[in-house]
Each structure stands twice: as structure tokens, then as C-alpha cells.
Design a protein around this motif. Structure first.
Motif, PDB file in Angstrom:
ATOM      1  N   SER A 137       0.828  -1.214   0.000  1.00 61.22           N
ATOM      2  CA  SER A 137       0.000   0.000   0.000  1.00 61.22           C
ATOM      3  C   SER A 137       0.853   1.250   0.000  1.00 61.22           C
ATOM      4  N   LEU A 138       1.935   1.238   0.775  1.00 68.00           N
ATOM      5  CA  LEU A 138       2.819   2.393   0.816  1.00 68.00           C
ATOM      6  C   LEU A 138       3.492   2.618  -0.538  1.00 68.00           C
ATOM      7  N   GLU A 139       3.818   1.547  -1.233  1.00 70.79           N
ATOM      8  CA  GLU A 139       4.384   1.670  -2.578  1.00 70.79           C
ATOM      9  C   GLU A 139       3.372   2.300  -3.530  1.00 70.79           C
ATOM     10  N   ILE A 140       2.131   1.851  -3.462  1.00 67.36           N
ATOM     11  CA  ILE A 140       1.074   2.390  -4.321  1.00 67.36           C
ATOM     12  C   ILE A 140       0.868   3.877  -4.053  1.00 67.36           C
ATOM     13  N   LEU A 141       0.837   4.243  -2.787  1.00 72.52           N
ATOM     14  CA  LEU A 141       0.584   5.640  -2.418  1.00 72.52           C
ATOM     15  C   LEU A 141       1.725   6.564  -2.824  1.00 72.52           C
ATOM     16  N   ARG A 142       2.928   6.033  -2.868  1.00 72.25           N
ATOM     17  CA  ARG A 142       4.099   6.854  -3.169  1.00 72.25           C
ATOM     18  C   ARG A 142       3.963   7.572  -4.512  1.00 72.25           C
ATOM     19  N   ASP A 143       3.364   6.923  -5.476  1.00 74.25           N
ATOM     20  CA  ASP A 143       3.249   7.493  -6.820  1.00 74.25           C
ATOM     21  C   ASP A 143       1.817   7.868  -7.184  1.00 74.25           C
ATOM     22  N   SER A 144       0.967   8.019  -6.177  1.00 70.21           N
ATOM     23  CA  SER A 144      -0.456   8.185  -6.439  1.00 70.21           C
ATOM     24  C   SER A 144      -0.896   9.618  -6.697  1.00 70.21           C
ATOM     25  N   GLY A 145      -0.132  10.601  -6.208  1.00 66.56           N
ATOM     26  CA  GLY A 145      -0.573  11.991  -6.287  1.00 66.56           C
ATOM     27  C   GLY A 145      -1.529  12.379  -5.177  1.00 66.56           C
ATOM     28  N   VAL A 146      -1.897  11.423  -4.322  1.00 62.53           N
ATOM     29  CA  VAL A 146      -2.776  11.670  -3.178  1.00 62.53           C
ATOM     30  C   VAL A 146      -1.919  12.138  -1.994  1.00 62.53           C
ATOM     31  N   THR A 147      -2.452  13.054  -1.187  1.00 61.15           N
ATOM     32  CA  THR A 147      -1.747  13.433   0.040  1.00 61.15           C
ATOM     33  C   THR A 147      -1.715  12.234   0.984  1.00 61.15           C
ATOM     34  N   VAL A 148      -0.524  11.904   1.474  1.00 60.98           N
ATOM     35  CA  VAL A 148      -0.341  10.701   2.290  1.00 60.98           C
ATOM     36  C   VAL A 148       0.159  11.083   3.680  1.00 60.98           C
ATOM     37  N   GLU A 149      -0.593  10.672   4.673  1.00 56.40           N
ATOM     38  CA  GLU A 149      -0.189  10.795   6.074  1.00 56.40           C
ATOM     39  C   GLU A 149       0.081   9.405   6.615  1.00 56.40           C
ATOM     40  N   CYS A 150       1.243   9.201   7.197  1.00 56.55           N
ATOM     41  CA  CYS A 150       1.516   7.981   7.953  1.00 56.55           C
ATOM     42  C   CYS A 150       1.480   8.335   9.429  1.00 56.55           C
ATOM     43  N   ARG A 151       0.963   7.433  10.234  1.00 56.43           N
ATOM     44  CA  ARG A 151       0.851   7.742  11.656  1.00 56.43           C
ATOM     45  C   ARG A 151       1.084   6.482  12.484  1.00 56.43           C
ATOM     46  N   THR A 152       1.726   6.675  13.608  1.00 55.10           N
ATOM     47  CA  THR A 152       2.042   5.574  14.506  1.00 55.10           C
ATOM     48  C   THR A 152       1.625   5.951  15.918  1.00 55.10           C
ATOM     49  N   THR A 153       0.909   5.064  16.573  1.00 57.33           N
ATOM     50  CA  THR A 153       0.547   5.259  17.973  1.00 57.33           C
ATOM     51  C   THR A 153       1.659   4.687  18.841  1.00 57.33           C
ATOM     52  N   PHE A 154       2.248   5.552  19.665  1.00 58.54           N
ATOM     53  CA  PHE A 154       3.364   5.125  20.513  1.00 58.54           C
ATOM     54  C   PHE A 154       2.821   4.623  21.842  1.00 58.54           C
ATOM     55  N   VAL A 155       3.068   3.323  22.111  1.00 59.89           N
ATOM     56  CA  VAL A 155       2.567   2.681  23.328  1.00 59.89           C
ATOM     57  C   VAL A 155       3.751   2.295  24.217  1.00 59.89           C
ATOM     58  N   PRO A 156       3.955   2.991  25.326  1.00 60.15           N
ATOM     59  CA  PRO A 156       5.059   2.634  26.222  1.00 60.15           C
ATOM     60  C   PRO A 156       4.947   1.172  26.669  1.00 60.15           C
ATOM     61  N   GLY A 157       6.081   0.502  26.695  1.00 61.87           N
ATOM     62  CA  GLY A 157       6.078  -0.909  27.080  1.00 61.87           C
ATOM     63  C   GLY A 157       5.991  -1.838  25.884  1.00 61.87           C
ATOM     64  N   LEU A 158       5.201  -1.457  24.886  1.00 64.05           N
ATOM     65  CA  LEU A 158       5.133  -2.231  23.650  1.00 64.05           C
ATOM     66  C   LEU A 158       6.136  -1.734  22.629  1.00 64.05           C
ATOM     67  N   MET A 159       6.518  -0.464  22.724  1.00 64.30           N
ATOM     68  CA  MET A 159       7.439   0.147  21.770  1.00 64.30           C
ATOM     69  C   MET A 159       8.526   0.911  22.502  1.00 64.30           C
ATOM     70  N   GLU A 160       9.643   1.039  21.798  1.00 62.67           N
ATOM     71  CA  GLU A 160      10.746   1.861  22.273  1.00 62.67           C
ATOM     72  C   GLU A 160      11.047   2.930  21.219  1.00 62.67           C
ATOM     73  N   ASP A 161      11.857   3.896  21.606  1.00 59.66           N
ATOM     74  CA  ASP A 161      12.228   4.953  20.659  1.00 59.66           C
ATOM     75  C   ASP A 161      12.804   4.372  19.373  1.00 59.66           C
ATOM     76  N   ASP A 162      13.591   3.283  19.514  1.00 57.80           N
ATOM     77  CA  ASP A 162      14.230   2.673  18.350  1.00 57.80           C
ATOM     78  C   ASP A 162      13.204   2.175  17.332  1.00 57.80           C
ATOM     79  N   ASP A 163      12.036   1.743  17.804  1.00 53.18           N
ATOM     80  CA  ASP A 163      10.999   1.275  16.883  1.00 53.18           C
ATOM     81  C   ASP A 163      10.547   2.406  15.964  1.00 53.18           C
ATOM     82  N   ILE A 164      10.394   3.600  16.525  1.00 46.80           N
ATOM     83  CA  ILE A 164       9.969   4.744  15.714  1.00 46.80           C
ATOM     84  C   ILE A 164      11.064   5.114  14.717  1.00 46.80           C
ATOM     85  N   GLU A 165      12.307   5.012  15.145  1.00 50.94           N
ATOM     86  CA  GLU A 165      13.403   5.307  14.226  1.00 50.94           C
ATOM     87  C   GLU A 165      13.461   4.292  13.089  1.00 50.94           C
ATOM     88  N   LEU A 166      13.159   3.026  13.378  1.00 50.54           N
ATOM     89  CA  LEU A 166      13.108   2.008  12.331  1.00 50.54           C
ATOM     90  C   LEU A 166      11.996   2.297  11.341  1.00 50.54           C
TER      91      LEU A 166
END
Length: 231
Positions: free
Chosen positions: A139-168
Motif C-alpha cells: 500500500s505504501l508503494e502504491i501511495l508513493r506514486d499516487s498523487g494523493v496526500t499521504v499521512e503515515c501515523r504511529t501510535t506510541f505505546v510505552p512498554g510495547l514500543m521503544e524509541d528505536d521502533d519509531i526510528e526504524l
């Protein structure tokens, strides 16, 4: 069409007042889901009634947003709704988990804006979403060349995620704007997360600062301050 509810919002489409339709049904099982009642709930609504509702609201709103649940599980009905909204002069936005790339590609001609949830680094999807990330990557590949405005978003959950996950995540996606969202523990799928404290706005700002050079625009979204651009 199976839906959960409708609402008017000034937050769900940037810069526009929107009618938001929340569809029911989802193929992911994210433990921190804040709309768990939509996963297997909702009610059957006549498609013609929904189209009539969109037309009625079109006098008062500038956009239509379809969220969920996962709207692309009902691609045929969704296409009819989006096409009707466009015919009424409304801007259109889709909130999706990105797991249905074929349906997304089909509907792009009817969309102005797509917000795709990037749940975790791709290798952690089975653990945190209960599903493979293959569809999301496509889906991200399709959106890259779509001409549509694309927002990606991640919910940060302490304990399930670390800062490194967001950097990845930041190192593997492309989008017009990336939003780091604050986990909220009031209504969630996994009750064991009720005792998990939401990350502070300060912590989210600190994480966002680490990755700001990878995006042309980055925001954090918190209950305390709403949306903040990180510069």
C-alpha cells in the motif's frame, strides 16, 4: 454497509470540517485499538440511506472522511460513498491500516487524502497487529506514486514500543506528513494496557526530534495539546 457511527468533526480532515463515517469490521487485532467496539460490532445500514445522509450533510461540511474499523474490507460500498461525495464537491479522506492494497489502488481515483496507520516496524507486525505487514508495504508503494496526500501515523505505546521502533519506521516509509500519536488507555482492546500510562507530550516531542530530518513535515498528536508541528 456495516457501520458503527457518523459524526461531524473539525479534526479528522486537516483544515476542513468533515462528516466522518466509522465503518465496522477489522482484520487486525492491535492490543491498543481505541475503537474495539468496531472490530466485530456495528450495524447494517442501507447504502442508499448512507448516500442520502452524505448529501444532507454536504450543505454543512467540506469533506468526507471514512474511518473504522477497516473501511477497505467493504470496498464496493466504499467506492459508491466516495464517488457520491466527490460528485457533491466534497474532499475525501480514507483512514486505513493498509492491509488491502488492491482495494486501495482501485479507490485512489476517488480520494484526495489517505492516512495509513503504520503500527510498528514491519517485522513486528505479527506481534503487535496480529497480521503480516506485506499488504501495508505494498500500500505504501502504491501511495508513493499516487498523487494523493499521504499521512503515515504511529501510535506510541510505552512498554510495547521503544524509541528505536519509531526510528526504524521512519527509515522505511515515505509520506507527506508523519504523525506520532499518543496512546490513550481509556478504551482499548487489551484490558491489560489499562495500567499503561500514556506517553507525555514531552517524550513524544523528543522522539519526533530524532527523526524530523527524515520527513518534510512531522507532527505529534496528544490529548493535552492536539496537533503540534515539530520543527
Amino acid at each position: 454497509m456495516k457501520i458503527g457511527s457518523m459524526a461531524v468533526s473539525t479534526l479528522d480532515y486537516p483544515g476542513k470540517t468533515a462528516l466522518v463515517i466509522f465503518t465496522a469490521g477489522c482484520n487486525f487485532r492491535c492490543p491498543y485499538c481505541h475503537n474495539p467496539e468496531l472490530i466485530d460490532g456495528g450495524y447494517e445500514a442501507d447504502l442508499e440511506t448512507i448516500l442520502d445522509d452524505v448529501e444532507s450533510y454536504s450543505e454543512f461540511v467540506e469533506a468526507l472522511v471514512v474511518s473504522g474499523g477497516e473501511p477497505l474490507l467493504q470496498a464496493n460500498e466504499l467506492e459508491a460513498v466516495l464517488e457520491h461525495a466527490r460528485s457533491l464537491g466534497l474532499s475525501t479522506k480514507l483512514d486505513t491500516n493498509g492491509s488491502c492494497p488492491e482495494s486501495l489502488e482501485r479507490l485512489i481515483p476517488h480520494l484526495d487524502y489517505v492516512a495509513i496507520d503504520v503500527k510498528a516496524p514491519f517485522q513486528r507486525y505479527p506481534e503487535l497487529a496480529g497480521a503480516s505487514a506485506g499488504g501495508v508495504m505494498r500500500s505504501l508503494e502504491i501511495l508513493r506514486d499516487s498523487g494523493v496526500t499521504v499521512e503515515c501515523r504511529t501510535t506510541f505505546v510505552p512498554g510495547l514500543m521503544e524509541d528505536d521502533d519509531i526510528e526504524l519506521i521512519a527509515g522505511t516509509i515515505e509520506c507527506d506528513v508523519y504523525v506520532l500519536q499518543q496512546f490513550r488507555n481509556r478504551t482499548i482492546l487489551d484490558e491489560s494496557l489499562k495500567d499503561t500510562e500514556p506517553p507525555s507530550p514531552r517524550r513524544l516531542r523528543e522522539i519526533a526530534m530524532k527523526i524530523r530530518d527524515r520527513f518534510s513535515r512531522i507532527k505529534i498528536r496528544t490529548e493535552e495539546f492536539g496537533e503540534e508541528d515539530i520543527r
